[in-house]
Write a protein that holds these residues in place. Structure first.
Motif, PDB file in Angstrom:
ATOM      1  N   SER A 180       1.140  -1.152   0.079  1.00  0.00           N
ATOM      2  CA  SER A 180      -0.024  -0.081  -0.125  1.00  0.00           C
ATOM      3  C   SER A 180       0.923   1.362  -0.101  1.00  0.00           C
ATOM      4  N   ALA A 181       0.386   2.151  -0.506  1.00  0.00           N
ATOM      5  CA  ALA A 181       1.222   3.451  -0.906  1.00  0.00           C
ATOM      6  C   ALA A 181       1.220   4.425   0.412  1.00  0.00           C
ATOM      7  N   ASN A 182       0.132   4.069   1.341  1.00  0.00           N
ATOM      8  CA  ASN A 182      -0.094   5.187   2.545  1.00  0.00           C
ATOM      9  C   ASN A 182      -1.334   4.434   3.459  1.00  0.00           C
ATOM     10  N   ALA A 183      -1.545   5.051   4.525  1.00  0.00           N
ATOM     11  CA  ALA A 183      -2.251   4.488   5.381  1.00  0.00           C
ATOM     12  C   ALA A 183      -3.369   4.225   5.136  1.00  0.00           C
ATOM     13  N   THR A 184      -4.040   5.267   4.559  1.00  0.00           N
ATOM     14  CA  THR A 184      -5.733   5.100   4.183  1.00  0.00           C
ATOM     15  C   THR A 184      -5.862   4.121   3.186  1.00  0.00           C
ATOM     16  N   GLU A 185      -4.830   3.862   2.273  1.00  0.00           N
ATOM     17  CA  GLU A 185      -4.795   2.755   1.350  1.00  0.00           C
ATOM     18  C   GLU A 185      -4.656   1.229   1.898  1.00  0.00           C
ATOM     19  N   THR A 215      -3.183   5.825  12.443  1.00  0.00           N
ATOM     20  CA  THR A 215      -4.429   6.196  11.667  1.00  0.00           C
ATOM     21  C   THR A 215      -5.379   4.900  11.908  1.00  0.00           C
ATOM     22  N   PRO A 236       3.317   3.188  10.501  1.00  0.00           N
ATOM     23  CA  PRO A 236       4.510   3.098   9.848  1.00  0.00           C
ATOM     24  C   PRO A 236       5.318   1.815  10.452  1.00  0.00           C
ATOM     25  N   ASP A 248       9.372   2.770   2.478  1.00  0.00           N
ATOM     26  CA  ASP A 248       9.034   3.686   3.399  1.00  0.00           C
ATOM     27  C   ASP A 248       7.715   3.928   3.624  1.00  0.00           C
ATOM     28  N   THR A 249       6.861   3.351   2.535  1.00  0.00           N
ATOM     29  CA  THR A 249       5.474   3.598   2.715  1.00  0.00           C
ATOM     30  C   THR A 249       4.788   2.109   3.406  1.00  0.00           C
ATOM     31  N   GLN A 251       3.386  -0.438   5.771  1.00  0.00           N
ATOM     32  CA  GLN A 251       2.431   0.036   7.031  1.00  0.00           C
ATOM     33  C   GLN A 251       2.612  -1.320   7.809  1.00  0.00           C
TER      34      GLN A 251
END
Length: 259
Positions: A180-185, A215, A236, A248-249, A251
């Motif tokens: 996933s690219a970020n926390a929401t994803e 998150t 993270p 780095d992305t 989670q």
């Protein structure tokens, strides 16, 4: 007084024999035999080749080792391995033995982390392309002790399931999301794994960041076995494991249901 005339006659002494050592052998050149010279040349050549190979390997490792490790990590993350995250709400009505039996029937490779005196089970599902023997060796020092190559191999496709029955019943699945690219994803992917996207029985009541920086998204769930509260939270992966070389992305995801 009479003086005696000295006698010119002396005692006869046998002459000593003098022996001379034959030095002709010392006069010969000291060059070793040709066979010895050939053997020395071959040995020196082999030493030079081996030394050159070792030096080349060392230089290559210094210059290109990180590149190869990064490529292996990327390959491990992209490999076709399913997480097969269990539906936690379906486990709420089951006892520990039944949960374990369900996981075994599904063909999961399970590493039992349940400690003596634990209130309930603590299980780790391994990626389908690994085995218990190798995983036992790799996990012996803990995930935090792995390098990025090993971590990307064992984190992708694995999860940890725990149950707590001390006060009521709560169950949780935790895993690393390296794609996933970020926390929401990552939260959306976790909810999709549970069938909670566009589900009328699932209500979202709150979302955002909690007091420790996670998150989260949480709400209620109605099912045939009862009504539950649920929470999906991510942080993270670097906050959990200090492993250089992972995205780095990445989670760390937790899915929790409580009666």
């Amino acid at each position: 007084m009479k003086f005696m005339k000295p006698s010119h006659k002396q005692d006869s002494i046998a002459p000593e024999t003098v022996r001379y050592i034959d030095g002709s052998s010392l006069a010969r050149p000291f060059d070793p035999p040709k066979s010895v010279i050939a053997a020395c040349i071959i040995a020196a050549a082999l030493a030079a080749v081996i030394g050159g190979m070792m030096a080349s390997k060392t230089i290559d490792q210094v210059l290109h080792g990180e590149e190869r490790a990064a490529a292996t990590v990327e390959s491990n993350i992209a490999r076709d391995v399913s997480y097969d995250i269990p539906l936690v709400q379906d486990c709420m009505a089951l006892d520990d033995a039944s949960i374990m039996a369900r996981f075994e029937e599904a063909g999961f490779i399970i590493y039992d982390l349940t400690g003596e005196g634990d209130s309930s089970i603590d299980l780790m599902k391994l990626p389908s392309d690994t085995n218990l023997v190798d995983a036992g060796i790799a996990l012996g020092g803990g995930i935090g002790g792995m390098d990025a190559v090993a971590a990307s191999k064992y984190l992708v496709g694995s999860w940890r399931f725990t149950a707590d029955r001390t006060k009521g019943t709560s169950m949780r699945v935790r895993y690393a999301d390296l794609k996933s690219a970020n926390a929401t994803e990552a939260i959306d992917a976790a909810m999709a794994s549970q069938g909670w996207i566009d589900n009328a029985a699932v209500a979202v009541e709150s979302e955002g960041q909690d007091e420790v920086g996670n998150t989260y998204r949480e709400g209620t769930l109605a099912s045939d076995t009862g009504a539950y509260t649920w929470r999906v939270s991510v942080c993270p992966l670097s906050d959990v494991y200090d492993i250089a070389g992972l995205p780095d992305t990445a989670q760390y995801v937790g899915i929790k249901i409580q009666a």
